[in-house]
Design an enzyme around this catalytic site. Structure first.
Site, PDB file in Angstrom:
ATOM      1  N   PRO A  35      42.792 -12.960 -23.163  1.00 46.48           N
ATOM      2  CG  PRO A  35      42.692 -14.676 -24.751  1.00 46.48           C
ATOM      3  CD  PRO A  35      41.996 -13.431 -24.305  1.00 46.48           C
ATOM      4  CG  MET A  36      46.763 -10.465 -22.459  1.00 52.48           C
ATOM      5  SD  MET A  36      46.815  -8.805 -21.718  1.00 52.48           S
ATOM      6  CE  MET A  36      45.580  -8.975 -20.411  1.00 52.48           C
ATOM      7  CB  CYS A 118      48.993 -16.855 -30.621  1.00 49.14           C
ATOM      8  SG  CYS A 118      50.659 -16.683 -29.927  1.00 49.14           S
ATOM      9  CE  LYS A 157      41.814 -12.138 -28.337  1.00 49.40           C
ATOM     10  NZ  LYS A 157      43.019 -11.799 -29.102  1.00 49.40           N
ATOM     11  CG  HIS A 190      44.160  -8.581 -32.264  1.00 46.68           C
ATOM     12  ND1 HIS A 190      45.133  -8.999 -31.387  1.00 46.68           N
ATOM     13  CD2 HIS A 190      44.483  -7.299 -32.587  1.00 46.68           C
ATOM     14  CE1 HIS A 190      46.000  -8.008 -31.182  1.00 46.68           C
ATOM     15  NE2 HIS A 190      45.626  -6.979 -31.905  1.00 46.68           N
ATOM     16  CG  ASN A 230      41.628  -8.126 -28.599  1.00 43.20           C
ATOM     17  OD1 ASN A 230      42.513  -8.831 -29.067  1.00 43.20           O
ATOM     18  ND2 ASN A 230      41.806  -7.449 -27.478  1.00 43.20           N
ATOM     19  N   GLY A 231      41.901  -5.175 -29.556  1.00 47.41           N
ATOM     20  CA  GLY A 231      43.097  -4.581 -30.133  1.00 47.41           C
ATOM     21  C   GLY A 231      43.188  -3.083 -29.936  1.00 47.41           C
ATOM     22  N   GLY A 232      44.196  -2.637 -29.174  1.00 51.03           N
ATOM     23  CA  GLY A 232      44.491  -1.216 -29.066  1.00 51.03           C
ATOM     24  C   GLY A 232      43.532  -0.399 -28.229  1.00 51.03           C
ATOM     25  NE  ARG A 253      50.989  -7.419 -23.584  1.00 51.49           N
ATOM     26  CZ  ARG A 253      50.495  -8.601 -23.965  1.00 51.49           C
ATOM     27  NH1 ARG A 253      49.282  -8.660 -24.475  1.00 51.49           N
ATOM     28  NH2 ARG A 253      51.193  -9.708 -23.823  1.00 51.49           N
TER      29      ARG A 253
END
Length: 358
Positions: A35-36, A118, A157, A190, A230-232, A253
Site C-alpha cells: 500500500p502506497m 506509517c 502491517k 517492514h 517488506n522493505g528495500g 516503490r
C-alpha cells in the site's frame, strides 16, 4: 465474482451493496504490492493485475473515519479484475475500525489490513500508524473488533521497531502478544524502524537500516504465523533469496516505478504456464480500460496516465513515453488515443527491440 455485486453501468467497478467476497481459492501471498499513499489507487492496481494474475494488491491507506463519514463508493470502489485485493485501514478507535471494515466488506475486498507502520507526522497526530506499536493492547482491541465485524482475514502491517531501538525482543513481544490475544495470523513486516521524529516519511523509507534478519527470526520463532517481508526489495533475485526464510515478499516503490518487474512473477514464483503479457497487448488493454473510465464523471486521463509512466522502464523510448503521458497540453483533450500515440513513439524509437515478442 459473486452475482450480488453491484456494478456501475459503464466502468464495471465493484460498489457497495451487500457484496460478498469472491470465495474461490485465492493465490498464496507469496508476492504482493505494498500500500502506497497516492500511488496504489484503482488505476494503478488495474494495470498491475494485467501484468501479474496472482500477486496480491493493496489499496493506499484509507482513514477509517473517511469511510464512515465520506463517500464510500469513491473511496472503496474498484474493478473486479483487481482481485485479490486488500484494503488497508488507518485508525486507532476499535469501534470506528470495525464500522469501516464492515462497510468495506460490502465491497468484496479479500482482506482488511491495519496500518501500524506509517511514521508521518499527520498520521501520528491521529494517534495511529507506527506509533501504535507502543500500544499493543490497543492494537489487539482494534484487530479483534475488526475481525468480529467481518468474515475475511484481518491482517497487520508494521515496522520492526520505533526510533533508534535496536533490540529484537520488543518486536518479538509485539508479535507474540498479538498472536496470543487475536486471531490475526498474517503479519507484514517492514524491515526498518520507524523514526517518529527527525525524519520525513521519505527518509523513513531509506535511512533507518534494513534488518531482514529480524523478520527471518520472527518466522523461526512463530512458525505458525504467515510472515511477509517488506522493505528495500528491488529485484526478483532478492525476492527469491528472502523466500528461503519467510512466507511472502511485499514489494513497494520498485513495483510502482518499474511495474514490468512483475511480468515474470506468475511463472517464476507461482508456477504459472501462461505466457507473460506482451507490451502490445498490455497497452491495448490499458487503452480499453481508460476509455471505459473516461465515460464516467470525475475521471481524467491525467489521473490515470500518471500511474503508467514507469511501464516502459528500461526500454528505448521510455523517456518519450513519460514525456507524452505527463504533458499537460496533450492530456487536456482527455482522449485515450494519447496512450496509443505514446506507445507508437516507443516502437518508432527502436523497432529492433520489438522484433521479437517482449
Amino acid at each position: 465474482m459473486q452475482k450480488n455485486k453491484r456494478l456501475s453501468s459503464t466502468d464495471g467497478s465493484v460498489q457497495g451493496s451487500g457484496c460478498q467476497p469472491d470465495n474461490s481459492p485465492q493465490p498464496k501471498r507469496t508476492l504482493s504490492v505494498a500500500p502506497m499513499l497516492d500511488l496504489t489507487n484503482r488505476h494503478y492496481r488495474y494495470m498491475a493485475r494485467l501484468i501479474s494474475r496472482n500477486a496480491w494488491l493493496y489499496t493506499e491507506m484509507i482513514n477509517a473515519n473517511a469511510i464512515i463519514h465520506g463517500n464510500s463508493d469513491k473511496l472503496l470502489a474498484y474493478h473486479p479484475q483487481e482481485q485479490p485485493v486488500a484494503l488497508q485501514l488507518g485508525g486507532s478507535d476499535p469501534t470506528a475500525l470495525a464500522q469501516a471494515a464492515k462497510i468495506a466488506a460490502g465491497y468484496a475486498y479479500n482482506e482488511i489490513n491495519l496500518n501500524c507502520g506509517c511514521p508521518s507526522p499527520r498520521v501520528q497526530q491521529g494517534a495511529f500508524g507506527a506509533c501504535l506499536m507502543r500500544e499493543v493492547t490497543l492494537v489487539a482491541q482494534c484487530l479483534n473488533a475488526m475481525q468480529d465485524a467481518v468474515s475475511i482475514p484481518v491482517t497487520i502491517k508494521h515496522r520492526i521497531g520505533l526510533d533508534k531501538e535496536t533490540a529484537y525482543q520488543p518486536l518479538a513481544d509485539f508479535v507474540g502478544t498479538l498472536r496470543e490475544q487475536t486471531a490475526c495470523r498474517i503479519f507484514i513486516v517492514h524491515a526498518r524502524n520507524a523514526w517518529l521524529e527527525g525524519l520525513s516519511p521519505k527518509d523513513n523509507r531509506d535511512i533507518p537500516p534494513l534488518r531482514y534478519d529480524y523478520v527471518y527470526r520472527l518466522k523461526q520463532e512463530f512458525p505458525d504465523l504467515e510472515i511477509i517481508l517488506n522493505g528495500g526489495v528491488t529485484t526478483n533475485e532478492q525476492i527469491s533469496q528472502h523466500l528461503q526464510y519467510v512466507d511472502g515478499v511485499m514489494v513497494g516503490r520498485e513495483a510502482y516505478h518499474n511495474p514490468m518487474l512483475m511480468r515474470s512473477w506468475d511463472a517464476e514464483f507461482y508456477g504459472s504456464r501462461q505466457p507473460a503479457v506482451e507490451y502490445e497487448a498490455l497497452v491495448e488493454q490499458l487503452i480499453d480500460y481508460t476509455q471505459q473510465q473516461l465515460a464516467e464523471p470525475d475521471h481524467s486521463l491525467r489521473h490515470m496516465a500518471r500511474h503508467y509512466l514507469g511501464l516502459m522502464h528500461g526500454l528505448q523510448g521510455a523517456r518519450q513515453w513519460r514525456r507524452m503521458l505527463s504533458d499537460a497540453a496533450l492530456l487536456k483533450d482527455n482522449n485515450a488515443s494519447l496512450i496509443a500515440a505514446a506507445w507508437q513513439a516507443v516502437k518508432n524509437s527502436s523497432p529492433s527491440q520489438f522484433s521479437t515478442s517482449i
